[in-house]
Design a protein around this motif. Structure first.
Motif, PDB file in Angstrom:
ATOM      1  N   ASN A   1      61.762  72.355  28.581  1.00  0.00           N
ATOM      2  CA  ASN A   1      60.614  73.276  28.543  1.00  0.00           C
ATOM      3  C   ASN A   1      60.543  74.113  29.821  1.00  0.00           C
ATOM      4  O   ASN A   1      61.188  73.817  30.822  1.00  0.00           O
ATOM      5  CB  ASN A   1      59.297  72.520  28.295  1.00  0.00           C
ATOM      6  CG  ASN A   1      58.834  71.692  29.475  1.00  0.00           C
ATOM      7  OD1 ASN A   1      58.738  72.176  30.590  1.00  0.00           O
ATOM      8  ND2 ASN A   1      58.529  70.416  29.216  1.00  0.00           N
TER       9      ASN A   1
ATOM     10  N   THR B   1      53.041  82.457  28.218  1.00  0.00           N
ATOM     11  CA  THR B   1      52.867  81.343  27.290  1.00  0.00           C
ATOM     12  C   THR B   1      51.681  81.527  26.373  1.00  0.00           C
ATOM     13  O   THR B   1      50.744  82.260  26.688  1.00  0.00           O
ATOM     14  CB  THR B   1      52.683  80.039  28.084  1.00  0.00           C
ATOM     15  OG1 THR B   1      52.356  78.980  27.183  1.00  0.00           O
ATOM     16  CG2 THR B   1      51.544  80.168  29.090  1.00  0.00           C
TER      17      THR B   1
ATOM     18  N   TYR C   1      49.855  79.003  25.698  1.00  0.00           N
ATOM     19  CA  TYR C   1      48.837  78.069  26.194  1.00  0.00           C
ATOM     20  C   TYR C   1      47.886  78.847  27.090  1.00  0.00           C
ATOM     21  O   TYR C   1      48.257  79.250  28.185  1.00  0.00           O
ATOM     22  CB  TYR C   1      49.476  76.929  26.983  1.00  0.00           C
ATOM     23  CG  TYR C   1      50.450  76.110  26.174  1.00  0.00           C
ATOM     24  CD1 TYR C   1      50.038  75.463  25.012  1.00  0.00           C
ATOM     25  CD2 TYR C   1      51.778  75.992  26.556  1.00  0.00           C
ATOM     26  CE1 TYR C   1      50.926  74.709  24.267  1.00  0.00           C
ATOM     27  CE2 TYR C   1      52.686  75.245  25.807  1.00  0.00           C
ATOM     28  CZ  TYR C   1      52.244  74.596  24.667  1.00  0.00           C
ATOM     29  OH  TYR C   1      53.115  73.859  23.927  1.00  0.00           O
TER      30      TYR C   1
ATOM     31  N   ASP D   1      45.780  75.532  32.321  1.00  0.00           N
ATOM     32  CA  ASP D   1      47.191  75.805  32.033  1.00  0.00           C
ATOM     33  C   ASP D   1      47.824  76.631  33.146  1.00  0.00           C
ATOM     34  O   ASP D   1      48.985  76.422  33.495  1.00  0.00           O
ATOM     35  CB  ASP D   1      47.333  76.530  30.679  1.00  0.00           C
ATOM     36  CG  ASP D   1      46.958  75.630  29.516  1.00  0.00           C
ATOM     37  OD1 ASP D   1      47.174  74.406  29.630  1.00  0.00           O
ATOM     38  OD2 ASP D   1      46.460  76.134  28.506  1.00  0.00           O
TER      39      ASP D   1
ATOM     40  N   ASN E   1      66.833  79.334  25.658  1.00  0.00           N
ATOM     41  CA  ASN E   1      66.332  77.970  25.832  1.00  0.00           C
ATOM     42  C   ASN E   1      66.292  77.635  27.327  1.00  0.00           C
ATOM     43  O   ASN E   1      66.783  78.396  28.170  1.00  0.00           O
ATOM     44  CB  ASN E   1      67.171  76.953  25.054  1.00  0.00           C
ATOM     45  CG  ASN E   1      68.623  76.953  25.469  1.00  0.00           C
ATOM     46  OD1 ASN E   1      68.960  76.712  26.638  1.00  0.00           O
ATOM     47  ND2 ASN E   1      69.521  77.227  24.521  1.00  0.00           N
TER      48      ASN E   1
ATOM     49  N   ASP F   1      58.983  81.588  29.307  1.00  0.00           N
ATOM     50  CA  ASP F   1      58.162  81.000  28.243  1.00  0.00           C
ATOM     51  C   ASP F   1      58.055  79.496  28.512  1.00  0.00           C
ATOM     52  O   ASP F   1      59.051  78.843  28.826  1.00  0.00           O
ATOM     53  CB  ASP F   1      58.804  81.260  26.875  1.00  0.00           C
ATOM     54  CG  ASP F   1      57.979  80.678  25.746  1.00  0.00           C
ATOM     55  OD1 ASP F   1      56.746  80.649  25.868  1.00  0.00           O
ATOM     56  OD2 ASP F   1      58.558  80.237  24.734  1.00  0.00           O
ATOM     57  N   ILE F   2      56.873  78.941  28.369  1.00  0.00           N
ATOM     58  CA  ILE F   2      56.681  77.525  28.689  1.00  0.00           C
ATOM     59  C   ILE F   2      57.238  76.617  27.594  1.00  0.00           C
ATOM     60  O   ILE F   2      57.831  75.580  27.871  1.00  0.00           O
ATOM     61  CB  ILE F   2      55.180  77.221  28.903  1.00  0.00           C
ATOM     62  CG1 ILE F   2      54.641  78.023  30.088  1.00  0.00           C
ATOM     63  CG2 ILE F   2      54.946  75.730  29.128  1.00  0.00           C
ATOM     64  CD1 ILE F   2      55.383  77.785  31.378  1.00  0.00           C
ATOM     65  N   ASN F   3      57.075  77.035  26.354  1.00  0.00           N
ATOM     66  CA  ASN F   3      57.462  76.173  25.229  1.00  0.00           C
ATOM     67  C   ASN F   3      58.884  76.499  24.770  1.00  0.00           C
ATOM     68  O   ASN F   3      59.109  76.968  23.657  1.00  0.00           O
ATOM     69  CB  ASN F   3      56.468  76.358  24.080  1.00  0.00           C
ATOM     70  CG  ASN F   3      56.592  75.280  23.025  1.00  0.00           C
ATOM     71  OD1 ASN F   3      57.071  74.186  23.308  1.00  0.00           O
ATOM     72  ND2 ASN F   3      56.184  75.584  21.811  1.00  0.00           N
TER      73      ASN F   3
END
Length: 506
Positions: A447, A468, A470, A475, A420, A440-442
């Motif tokens: 975030n 990501t 996206y 982006d 996380n 990782d973006i998400n």
């Protein structure tokens, strides 16, 4: 309450004025005629500017409708009529309607009473409504056709993925494992292509996609396309079809400046279509450079395109055969995407076709700058050894982490895992030996972009590569603004990952 005659007349005139309905009376015995004020106005006259007669009316009727108009007036003596006809108002062609009848007055004999209306605007509105309705019906039919095609296109690879996954769970033979895994990978790639096409349409239609022009060797690009096309022929059991590439330039002078990615995409779609619709013969790709414009062509000896379907070819979700009688597959997006990409490059695309003889797709791209001295060699993959470096993979999905871990296994790099945003922040601030972050973006909690900004405040020189799902234009810019050094859209290919990391690691 009882109204007197004058009041009734005023009320009737008011109704006619609001509705734009004229009124005339014609007495057969005396040939006398009376027009209401609205009738004068409909025909373009000032109110009560003269005493009307039959000739004043007839001279306004369009010559081609005059006989029909006069015959209809004669028939009115026998029965009520309602007709539409063309007439002129101050030289302007209009459309009128009359509704009338003839009755016998005891004193004056036969009297003609007619309501007269200019219905030009009404008819225009009716036409526009009908046009909009037909357009809506076409859109509805197009949507249904697209959903049917999309259902098939998605379910086919999903069926393979789910089916072979179930077989993998129960199979103990190594040969089967490899075979099933290959089938799953192929179906996954097929699904990815559908998603990429849908995203590409969204970006091109919204005009957020921009051309990226770089120098590259044209002949080498076409040879790569030829190799990929040979593989596609093999996959479709069409290796007997001749694949011919003709070059206008020799390999020592074939550098052009344009958007290679978009040109590859256009060729991919055109050759894929040529292979799909060609059973025997050949597929030929050629180009010529005239001044600063390059002219490409892809010619096949396939089924051709019937002339009645020509307007469908470059529209989205449209296919030549939408009857379902012979299913060729596809989402109906390839040619539409090619058209949009060429428009973005300032080019044009058109085709020449004969049914059952074949098709030639032509397209041009202007402003091709040739300068071999400016050519930048592409980075070639090599064997990396990063045993003295440490990467932390910030990824909450276990499967995604395992894939990245497997990609990096042969590089000998030390790998840490954060699940996380808070974990990756803590790890980067507490472990100075971390050299690079795959972010990782998400991420949950915090975030990836927020985590990157916090990390870069304390460690501004730490390399962060965004990875990501996206993948829209814009982006990448968001990632760079947050402090990332590079941006990798998922699904990430091994070569792209290593090439990105190699920019920052020796």
């Amino acid at each position: 309450m009882k109204l007197d005659t004058s009041t009734q007349i005023r009320q009737l005139e008011k109704i006619h004025r609001i509705a734009g309905i004229g009124y005339w009376i014609y007495t057969y015995n005396s040939n006398e005629m009376w027009w209401s004020n609205i009738t004068y106005s409909i025909l373009g006259y000032d109110t009560q500017s003269f005493t009307p007669n039959r000739q004043n009316l007839i001279k306004h009727i369009h010559p081609e409708d005059l006989e029909f108009f006069l015959v209809s007036l004669q028939q009115m003596a026998k029965q009520a009529i309602e007709i539409e006809f063309r007439f002129f108002k101050n030289g302007e062609l209009r459309l009128g309607k009359i509704t009338g009848e003839v009755y016998n007055d005891n004193l004056e004999g036969l009297i003609e009473e007619v309501l007269f209306q200019d219905i030009t605007e009404i008819k225009i509105k009716e036409y526009e409504i009908a046009k909009a309705w037909n357009k809506a019906l076409d859109a509805e039919n197009l949507k249904n056709s697209f959903l049917a095609n999309m259902s098939h296109e998605l379910r086919t690879p999903l069926n393979s993925i789910i089916g072979f996954s179930e077989l993998l769970e129960t199979s103990s033979e190594k040969d089967n494992v490899s075979k099933f895994a290959t089938a799953i990978k192929t179906s996954g790639i097929q699904l990815l292509r559908i998603i990429e096409d849908l995203l590409k349409v969204s970006m091109l239609e919204s005009r957020v996609s921009k051309p990226i022009k770089r120098n590259f060797h044209l002949n080498q690009m076409l040879l790569d396309i030829k190799d990929n096309s040979q593989s596609l022929l093999k996959e479709n059991n069409k290796e007997h079809i001749d694949l011919i590439f003709n070059f206008d330039l020799d390999s020592t002078n074939d550098v052009i400046k344009s958007d290679q990615i978009k040109i590859r995409s256009i060729f991919k779609n055109l050759i894929h279509n040529a292979i799909k619709f060609t059973e025997t013969g050949s597929i030929t790709c050629s180009y010529k450079i005239i001044k600063d414009t390059i002219h490409f062509s892809v010619t096949d000896t396939g089924v051709g395109i019937p002339s009645k379907y020509e307007n469908r070819v470059f529209k989205r979700f449209r296919q030549v055969d939408e009857s379902g009688q012979k299913y060729y597959g596809g989402t109906g997006l390839g040619m539409y995407i090619s058209r949009l990409e060429l428009e973005l490059l300032g080019g044009k695309i058109w085709f020449v076709s004969e049914n059952n003889l074949g098709t030639t797709i032509n397209f041009t791209i202007p402003n091709i700058l040739t300068s071999e001295n400016q050519f930048e060699e592409e980075h070639s993959q090599e064997s990396y050894n990063w045993e003295n470096y440490t990467v932390i993979i910030a990824e909450d999905q276990t499967t995604n982490f395992k894939i990245l871990e497997a990609y990096l296994q042969r590089t000998n790099i030390n790998i840490l895992w954060a699940k996380n945003g808070q974990e990756v922040i803590n790890a980067c601030l507490q472990n100075p030996e971390i050299n690079i972050v795959l972010m990782d973006i998400n991420l949950p909690q915090i975030n990836g972009l927020e985590a990157t900004a916090i990390i870069k405040e304390k460690r501004p020189n730490l390399i962060v590569i965004a990875q990501t799902a996206y993948a829209l234009v814009g982006d990448k810019e968001k990632s760079i603004q947050a402090g990332c050094s590079d941006h990798l859209p998922k699904p990430i290919k091994k070569g792209d990952l290593l090439e990105s990391m190699a920019k920052f690691l020796p």
